[in-house]
Design an enzyme around this catalytic site. Structure first.
Site, PDB file in Angstrom:
ATOM      1  N   PRO A  25      34.995  34.696  40.519  1.00 60.17           N
ATOM      2  CA  PRO A  25      33.637  34.204  40.755  1.00 60.17           C
ATOM      3  C   PRO A  25      32.977  33.796  39.436  1.00 60.17           C
ATOM      4  O   PRO A  25      32.997  34.549  38.467  1.00 60.17           O
ATOM      5  CB  PRO A  25      32.924  35.413  41.377  1.00 60.17           C
ATOM      6  CG  PRO A  25      33.750  36.604  40.993  1.00 60.17           C
ATOM      7  CD  PRO A  25      35.151  36.117  40.859  1.00 60.17           C
ATOM      8  N   ALA A  59      28.969  34.535  42.834  1.00 61.66           N
ATOM      9  CA  ALA A  59      28.033  35.518  43.369  1.00 61.66           C
ATOM     10  C   ALA A  59      26.991  34.848  44.261  1.00 61.66           C
ATOM     11  O   ALA A  59      26.198  34.024  43.796  1.00 61.66           O
ATOM     12  CB  ALA A  59      27.331  36.224  42.212  1.00 61.66           C
ATOM     13  N   GLN A 101      31.877  35.925  46.993  1.00 58.71           N
ATOM     14  CA  GLN A 101      31.411  37.181  46.393  1.00 58.71           C
ATOM     15  C   GLN A 101      29.975  37.439  46.849  1.00 58.71           C
ATOM     16  O   GLN A 101      29.074  36.646  46.599  1.00 58.71           O
ATOM     17  CB  GLN A 101      31.453  37.110  44.868  1.00 58.71           C
ATOM     18  CG  GLN A 101      31.134  38.465  44.244  1.00 58.71           C
ATOM     19  CD  GLN A 101      31.065  38.442  42.725  1.00 58.71           C
ATOM     20  OE1 GLN A 101      30.373  37.604  42.145  1.00 58.71           O
ATOM     21  NE2 GLN A 101      31.768  39.356  42.088  1.00 58.71           N
ATOM     22  N   TYR A 188      24.713  45.017  38.044  1.00 58.88           N
ATOM     23  CA  TYR A 188      23.898  44.563  39.181  1.00 58.88           C
ATOM     24  C   TYR A 188      23.697  45.728  40.152  1.00 58.88           C
ATOM     25  O   TYR A 188      24.123  46.844  39.881  1.00 58.88           O
ATOM     26  CB  TYR A 188      24.540  43.317  39.824  1.00 58.88           C
ATOM     27  CG  TYR A 188      24.611  42.163  38.838  1.00 58.88           C
ATOM     28  CD1 TYR A 188      23.442  41.639  38.281  1.00 58.88           C
ATOM     29  CD2 TYR A 188      25.823  41.634  38.426  1.00 58.88           C
ATOM     30  CE1 TYR A 188      23.488  40.612  37.341  1.00 58.88           C
ATOM     31  CE2 TYR A 188      25.874  40.607  37.482  1.00 58.88           C
ATOM     32  CZ  TYR A 188      24.700  40.100  36.945  1.00 58.88           C
ATOM     33  OH  TYR A 188      24.752  39.094  36.005  1.00 58.88           O
ATOM     34  N   ARG A 236      34.522  44.077  43.451  1.00 57.87           N
ATOM     35  CA  ARG A 236      34.643  43.944  41.992  1.00 57.87           C
ATOM     36  C   ARG A 236      33.907  45.102  41.361  1.00 57.87           C
ATOM     37  O   ARG A 236      32.752  45.396  41.708  1.00 57.87           O
ATOM     38  CB  ARG A 236      34.057  42.625  41.510  1.00 57.87           C
ATOM     39  CG  ARG A 236      34.013  42.555  39.991  1.00 57.87           C
ATOM     40  CD  ARG A 236      33.779  41.164  39.460  1.00 57.87           C
ATOM     41  NE  ARG A 236      35.040  40.452  39.312  1.00 57.87           N
ATOM     42  CZ  ARG A 236      35.230  39.464  38.438  1.00 57.87           C
ATOM     43  NH1 ARG A 236      34.263  39.057  37.659  1.00 57.87           N
ATOM     44  NH2 ARG A 236      36.403  38.853  38.343  1.00 57.87           N
ATOM     45  N   LEU A 311      40.110  37.393  29.782  1.00 56.11           N
ATOM     46  CA  LEU A 311      40.890  36.911  28.639  1.00 56.11           C
ATOM     47  C   LEU A 311      42.387  36.821  28.929  1.00 56.11           C
ATOM     48  O   LEU A 311      43.200  37.201  28.096  1.00 56.11           O
ATOM     49  CB  LEU A 311      40.618  37.790  27.417  1.00 56.11           C
ATOM     50  CG  LEU A 311      39.315  37.467  26.688  1.00 56.11           C
ATOM     51  CD1 LEU A 311      39.052  38.472  25.569  1.00 56.11           C
ATOM     52  CD2 LEU A 311      39.365  36.056  26.097  1.00 56.11           C
ATOM     53  N   GLY A 333      39.530  32.759  34.489  1.00 60.79           N
ATOM     54  CA  GLY A 333      38.152  32.280  34.569  1.00 60.79           C
ATOM     55  C   GLY A 333      37.868  31.111  33.647  1.00 60.79           C
ATOM     56  O   GLY A 333      38.071  29.938  34.007  1.00 60.79           O
ATOM     57  N   ARG A 334      37.387  31.428  32.435  1.00 58.30           N
ATOM     58  CA  ARG A 334      36.937  30.357  31.547  1.00 58.30           C
ATOM     59  C   ARG A 334      38.041  29.353  31.239  1.00 58.30           C
ATOM     60  O   ARG A 334      37.776  28.156  31.074  1.00 58.30           O
ATOM     61  CB  ARG A 334      36.350  30.967  30.267  1.00 58.30           C
ATOM     62  CG  ARG A 334      34.999  31.617  30.534  1.00 58.30           C
ATOM     63  CD  ARG A 334      34.606  32.605  29.471  1.00 58.30           C
ATOM     64  NE  ARG A 334      35.470  33.778  29.482  1.00 58.30           N
ATOM     65  CZ  ARG A 334      35.303  34.835  28.682  1.00 58.30           C
ATOM     66  NH1 ARG A 334      34.314  34.851  27.814  1.00 58.30           N
ATOM     67  NH2 ARG A 334      36.135  35.858  28.766  1.00 58.30           N
TER      68      ARG A 334
END
Ligand code: FMN
Length: 382
Positions: A25, A59, A101, A188, A236, A311, A333-334
């Site tokens: 996400p 999210a 998510q 959160y 998660r 990573l 992800g990135r």
């Protein structure tokens, strides 16, 4: 050549994910009153073309005031269902699976979009039209200095938010998602019940580990009960706060056991989120696959399936984590923002025979292109 594990399918309940590459996400902070826009359709469309077996949609707040920012996606209204449909339809149409998510930002709500600074709303943000509101949280403890002080949730708030998670899960399925994930990480709402750094309650929901896990588990059980048996459920978690006196990996083992018992299928192992910039860019213990140790720990200690994230950039590392039994799924992800075709390129790099995940109109041309390049002694596809 044998099939790398990364490109073998995984069946969870009634859903088969065609390979182990996951787009995790990633909130784009550019929704309109929770509705995804053309931006999102292009963004997720890229991933639908990208070959990853499972694509998470960012999210989605289960209540309007559970949004992190004014730009966050939501699932708090029926109209959100329609907005998501083209995205899930395209992902499924190309042979992949999607997961929404479900989230509530808790005391980290009503802040700036990440790309505006991720901090408290400024006068400038408000003048530009952003709304602010009082966040809710287990305790009236601000995230950090200068952030809004949340209102402590009472029983009615807790019931309302639990039911909003249930309705959100039902809407997600209506929108065509194959599964849902409950966001219980990164400081959160649900993680702030878990961690003693944010939870100062003196009732049955604060104090001991068992008490702090009580509300998040109530939410999980309610969502599980509302999902058909063949629909997978992920959560998660932040496996550690990386802060002395905070949530620790041993607590995550206890949580994973309870989640498994409550019908959760996969624990998606992230970390951090209770310090400024803690979720994605804390400077603690960072290096390739630095959070995979938690996926391994929970998998070994509880037998639950895990998703490793953080990573992981190279196909070789992703495959190695699976070979070593550290996780069942690998989130990129990135690196996928940089290269949405990561899975196709990884399949090429790992020598997957008969890779058929390119969209058909690309596949035909690319197979001829590959032969053509080879005949000209040009660099192979990479
Ligand atoms: C732009 C962006 C948005 C993110 N939004 C979310 C989110 O909505 N929910 C979540 O749990 N994590 C979110 N994350 C964290 C990612 O899912 C992931 O855990 C993190 O980027 C580490 O993985 P990576 O090193 O492969 O990027 C976000 C990360 C980025 C870069």
């Amino acid at each position: 050549m044998s099939q790398p594990i990364l490109f073998t399918p995984l069946t969870i309940r009634g859903v088969t994910i065609p390979n182990r590459v996951v787009i995790p996400p990633m909130d784009m902070y550019c929704a309109e009153d929770g509705h995804v826009t053309d931006f999102h359709r292009t963004h997720y469309g890229k991933f639908a073309f990208g070959g990853a077996g499972l694509i998470f949609v960012e999210a989605a707040a289960v209540t309007r005031t559970g949004r992190i920012s004014n730009g966050c996606t939501g699932i708090y209204h029926d109209s959100h269902v329609e907005a998501f449909r083209p995205i899930t339809a395209q992902i499924r149409g190309l042979g992949f699976r999607s997961c929404l998510q479900l989230a509530h930002a808790g005391r980290k709500a009503a802040t700036q979009r990440a790309w505006e600074g991720n901090g408290p709303l400024t006068q400038e943000n408000l003048e530009a039209g952003d709304e602010s509101w009082t966040p809710i949280a287990p305790s009236a403890v601000a995230f950090t200095e200068g952030w809004l002080e949340p209102r402590e949730m009472d029983r009615a708030d807790m019931d309302e938010v639990r039911e909003a998670f249930v309705t959100g899960a039902q809407r997600a399925l209506e929108a065509g998602f194959d599964m849902v994930e409950i966001h219980m990480a990164h400081g959160y709402l649900l993680q702030s019940f878990l961690t003693p750094l944010a939870n100062r309650r003196e009732d049955a929901y604060g104090g001991s580990l068992e008490n702090r896990m009580r509300y998040p588990l109530e939410v999980v059980r309610a969502v599980r009960a509302a999902l058909p048996d063949d629909v997978p459920l992920f959560t998660r978690i932040s496996a550690t706060d990386w802060i002395d006196g905070g949530w620790e990996p041993g607590d995550s083992v206890a949580l994973a056991k309870a989640l498994k018992q409550a019908g959760v299928d996969v624990v998606d192992c992230s970390s951090g989120g209770n310090m400024l910039h803690g979720a994605t860019n804390s400077n603690l213990a960072r290096g390739p696959a630095y959070q995979a140790q938690f996926a391994k720990l929970l998998r070994e200690e509880t037998g639950i399936m895990t998703q490793a994230v953080g990573l992981i950039r190279t196909p070789d590392l992703a495959e190695q984590l699976l070979q070593e039994g550290q996780a069942d799924l690998i989130a990129i992800g990135r690196q996928s923002l940089f290269n949405p075709y990561w899975a196709h390129h990884a399949a090429e790099r790992l020598g997957v025979p008969d890779w058929e995940a390119w969209p058909a109109p690309y596949a035909w041309w690319l197979s001829r292109w590959k032969r053509g390049l080879a005949s000209m002694d040009e660099e192979p596809l990479a």
